[in-house]
Enzyme design. Structure first.
Site, PDB file in Angstrom:
ATOM      1  CD  GLU A 163      -3.064  -0.941   2.234  1.00  0.00           C
ATOM      2  OE1 GLU A 163      -2.930  -0.089   3.118  1.00  0.00           O
ATOM      3  OE2 GLU A 163      -4.062  -1.664   2.147  1.00  0.00           O
ATOM      4  CD  GLU A 373      -3.951  -5.747   4.117  1.00  0.00           C
ATOM      5  OE1 GLU A 373      -4.752  -4.901   4.550  1.00  0.00           O
ATOM      6  OE2 GLU A 373      -2.716  -5.619   4.172  1.00  0.00           O
TER       7      GLU A 373
HETATM    8  C1  BG6 Z   1      -4.495  -1.904   5.407  1.00  0.00           C
HETATM    9  C2  BG6 Z   1      -3.168  -2.293   5.969  1.00  0.00           C
HETATM   10  O1  BG6 Z   1      -4.400  -0.600   4.964  1.00  0.00           O
HETATM   11  O2  BG6 Z   1      -5.588  -1.832   6.236  1.00  0.00           O
HETATM   12  C3  BG6 Z   1      -3.236  -3.069   7.261  1.00  0.00           C
HETATM   13  O3  BG6 Z   1      -2.392  -2.970   5.033  1.00  0.00           O
HETATM   14  C4  BG6 Z   1      -4.297  -2.451   8.148  1.00  0.00           C
HETATM   15  O4  BG6 Z   1      -1.964  -3.111   7.852  1.00  0.00           O
HETATM   16  C5  BG6 Z   1      -5.626  -2.573   7.448  1.00  0.00           C
HETATM   17  O5  BG6 Z   1      -4.353  -2.983   9.438  1.00  0.00           O
HETATM   18  C6  BG6 Z   1      -6.783  -2.080   8.267  1.00  0.00           C
HETATM   19  O6  BG6 Z   1      -6.556  -0.778   8.681  1.00  0.00           O
HETATM   20  P1  BG6 Z   1      -7.009  -0.275  10.087  1.00  0.00           P
HETATM   21  O7  BG6 Z   1      -6.670   1.148  10.117  1.00  0.00           O
HETATM   22  O8  BG6 Z   1      -8.476  -0.507  10.136  1.00  0.00           O
HETATM   23  O9  BG6 Z   1      -6.294  -1.119  11.078  1.00  0.00           O
END
Ligand code: BG6
Length: 468
Positions: A163, A373
Site C-alpha cells: 500500500e 487483504e
Molecule cells: C491496510 C493495511 O491498509 O488496512 C493493514 O495494510 C491495516 O496493515 C488494514 O491494518 C486495516 O486498517 P485499520 O486502520 O483498520 O487497522
C-alpha cells in the site's frame, strides 16, 4: 462451482502489528517504534512493543492457522530485524526468526506469502529523509536481496511493498503516519516514485538471479464511482481514478505514468524528479511482474469539489471514529444515504469490488491478481464463551462471492487473503478495531480463542467455497 484447485485461501498479518519483541534479539528501532510513542498519534497511546507477542507465540498461532485449514499465511518481514540500522549489516537472530516462521508454515503445508515492506522502516533511514531520499531505494534493494538469499529456497511468493498510497499519503499529506508531515504534496509524489523504482529494482534483481517463484506488489484497491451520472461528477470520478489508481498501477503494470496526472503535476511544479534511467527501468520491468496484489476494503463515492486544497484527507485517523473524507481541488469522497457502512465509516460494497476488478481487467489485461487483504474492522461481542462475529462472516462471504463471480467471468484472480488471520494492532486504532478469525484476550495473558468466523472460514476452505 468449487474454487479452482490452485486458488489459494489465505489470511494475512504484518510484522509491526503482531510481533512485539520490539527490542529483542538485536532488532533495530523502526520509524513506528518511535512514531507510535509520540503522544496523541495513536488511539489510546497503543504501540507495537508487545503487540500480540507473535514473536514468541508463532508456533501456537501457526498451529491454529493449520487447524483452520489455511493454505497460505501472508506475513511481513521487519526490516529492522534483518538489518537493524538500515545498512547491509545482518542480524542473524532476525534471519533465524523468519526461518522458523517459514519452516513452521511448511511443516503444515501452509504457503508462506512474504511481504518485504509493510511500513516499518529503520529509523536511521527515516531520519535520513525516508522515502524522499533515493538512498532509501538502495537500502531497500539490499534488504530485498538479503531476504531472497536467506529465504528464497523456501519462499516462492514475494510482495515487495504494501500500500504505497497509504504510507506516502499518511506520511506526507495528513501526517497520520511517520514521518508525520502534513501537506507536503511534492514529497508525497517524490516518495511514491522512489517506491516504484525500489520495487522495479527488486523485481529485476529477483528475475536476473533466477529465483524460483513469483514477485509483485500490493496496492490499495479503492475504485472511485461517481454519485450520479452528471457530467461534472463523472469527471470527478475519472480524476479520482487517475490519481488514486492509475498513478499507482500504471508505472508497475504499464511501465509509465498516466499522462493525465503527469501533465497536471508538471503544470503545478509537483512532478517528482525522475531520471531517464528510472523511466527506462519502469518500462523494462513492467512485464516482469508476476501478479498484482489488491487490498480492497471499500470503494470511493465521489463528486465534484471546488476548493483550493491540492490534496488532503484519507480514510484513517486515530480517534476510534469514522475517518475524514479524501479530497483534492477537483473531487471529494462522500457518504451516501443508501449505502451501508462499517462502524469506522468504510462502505460495505462487494458489488463495487467486482466492478472494480472488471475495470482493472479492462485496463491491465490478464495480469494475475491476488486479493491480499479484505475484511471487516469491528468490535466483536463476547457472549458467554463465544466471540460472535457474524458481521465479519457476512462481510467476507459477500466479498468472496464477488471473487467467485470474477473467476467465473474469466478475471485472473488466484487467491484470497482475509485481513486478518488473528486480532492484531490496528496502526492508529489500537486493539479496539478487530479483524481476525482468532481473538486475543488482552485481559488474560494474550490467550488465543477461536471466533465464530474461524469455524466458518474452515468450512469455506474445506469445501472450496462451493456453497457460495
Ligand atoms: C491496510 C493495511 O491498509 O488496512 C493493514 O495494510 C491495516 O496493515 C488494514 O491494518 C486495516 O486498517 P485499520 O486502520 O483498520 O487497522
Amino acid at each position: 462451482m468449487k474454487m479452482p484447485k490452485d486458488f489459494i485461501f489465505g489470511a494475512a498479518s504484518a510484522s509491526y502489528q503482531v510481533e512485539g519483541a520490539w527490542n529483542e534479539d538485536g532488532k533495530g528501532v523502526s520509524n513506528w517504534d518511535v512514531f507510535s510513542k509520540i503522544p496523541g498519534k495513536t488511539f489510546g497511546g497503543t504501540n507495537g512493543d508487545v503487540a500480540i507477542d507473535h514473536y514468541h507465540r508463532y508456533k501456537e498461532d501457526i498451529a491454529l492457522m493449520a487447524e483452520m485449514g489455511l493454505e497460505s499465511y501472508r506475513f511481513s518481514i521487519a526490516w529492522t530485524r534483518i538489518h537493524p540500522d538500515g545498512t547491509s549489516k545482518v542480524n542473524q537472530k532476525g534471519i533465524e526468526f523468519y526461518n522458523n516462521v517459514i519452516d513452521e508454515c511448511l511443516k503444515y503445508g501452509i504457503i508462506p506469502f512474504v511481504t518485504l515492506y509493510h511500513w516499518d522502516l529503520p529509523q536511521t533511514l527515516e531520519e535520513a529523509g525516508g522515502w524522499r531520499n533515493p538512498k532509501t531505494v538502495d537500502a531497500f534493494v539490499t534488504f530485498a536481496e538479503t531476504c531472497f538469499k536467506a529465504f528464497g529456497d523456501r519462499v516462492r511468493n514475494w510482495i515487495t511493498f504494501n500500500e504505497t498510497v497509504i504510507f506516502c499519503s499518511l506520511g506526507y499529506l495528513t501526517g497520520a503516519h511517520p514521518p508525520g508531515i502534513e501537506g507536503d504534496v511534492k514529497s508525497y509524489f517524490q516518495a511514491t516514485h522512489h517506491v516504484f523504482v525500489a520495487h522495479a529494482r527488486a523485481v529485476e534483481l529477483f528475475k536476473q538471479a533466477k529465483y524460483e517463484g513469483e514477485i509483485g506488489i500490493t496496492h490499495v484497491f479503492n475504485p472511485a464511482f461517481s454519485i450520479d451520472e452528471s457530467k461534472e461528477n463523472k469527471f470527478a470520478e475519472r480524476h479520482a481514478n487517475e490519481y488514486s489508481t492509475h498513478w499507482y498501477y500504471d508505472p508497475i503494470l504499464k511501465g509509465e505514468y498516466p499522462e493525465y496526472v503527469t501533465k497536471e503535476l508538471e503544470a503545478k511544479g509537483l512532478l517528482p524528479d525522475m531520471s531517464e534511467e528510472d523511466l527506462d527501468l519502469l518500462r523494462r520491468t513492467a512485464p516482469m511482474n508476476d501478479f498484482i496484489g489488491l487490498n480492497y476494503y471499500c470503494p470511493q463515492r465521489v463528486m465534484k469539489n471546488d476548493s483550493d486544497l491540492v490534496l488532503a484527507g484519507g480514510r484513517e485517523n486515530s480517534t476510534g471514529k469514522p475517518g475524514n473524507p479524501s479530497f483534492d481541488g477537483v473531487y471529494k469522497t462522500v457518504m451516501m444515504d443508501d449505502k451501508e457502512y462499517t462502524k469506522w465509516g468504510w462502505e460495505i460494497a462487494p458489488d463495487a469490488f467486482l466492478e472494480g476488478m472488471r475495470m482493472l481487467k479492462d485496463r491491465y489485461g490478464d495480469i494475475k491478481m491476488y486479493i491480499t487483504e479484505n475484511g471487516l474492522g469491528d468490535e466483536d461481542p463476547i457472549v458467554g464463551e463465544e466471540i460472535q462475529d457474524q458481521p465479519r462472516i457476512d462481510y467476507i462471504e459477500s466479498h468472496l462471492r464477488a471473487v467467485k463471480h470474477a473467476v467465473e467471468e474469466g478475471i485472473n484472480v488466484s487467491g484470497y487473503f482475509a485481513w486478518s488471520v488473528i486480532d492484531l494492532l490496528s496502526w492508529l486504532n489500537g486493539y479496539k478495531k478487530q479483524y481476525g478469525f482468532i481473538y486475543v484476550d488482552h485481559n488474560n495473558n494474550l490467550a488465543r480463542k477461536r471466533k465464530q468466523s474461524f469455524y466458518w472460514y474452515q468450512e469455506i476452505i474445506a469445501t472450496r467455497a462451493e456453497e457460495l
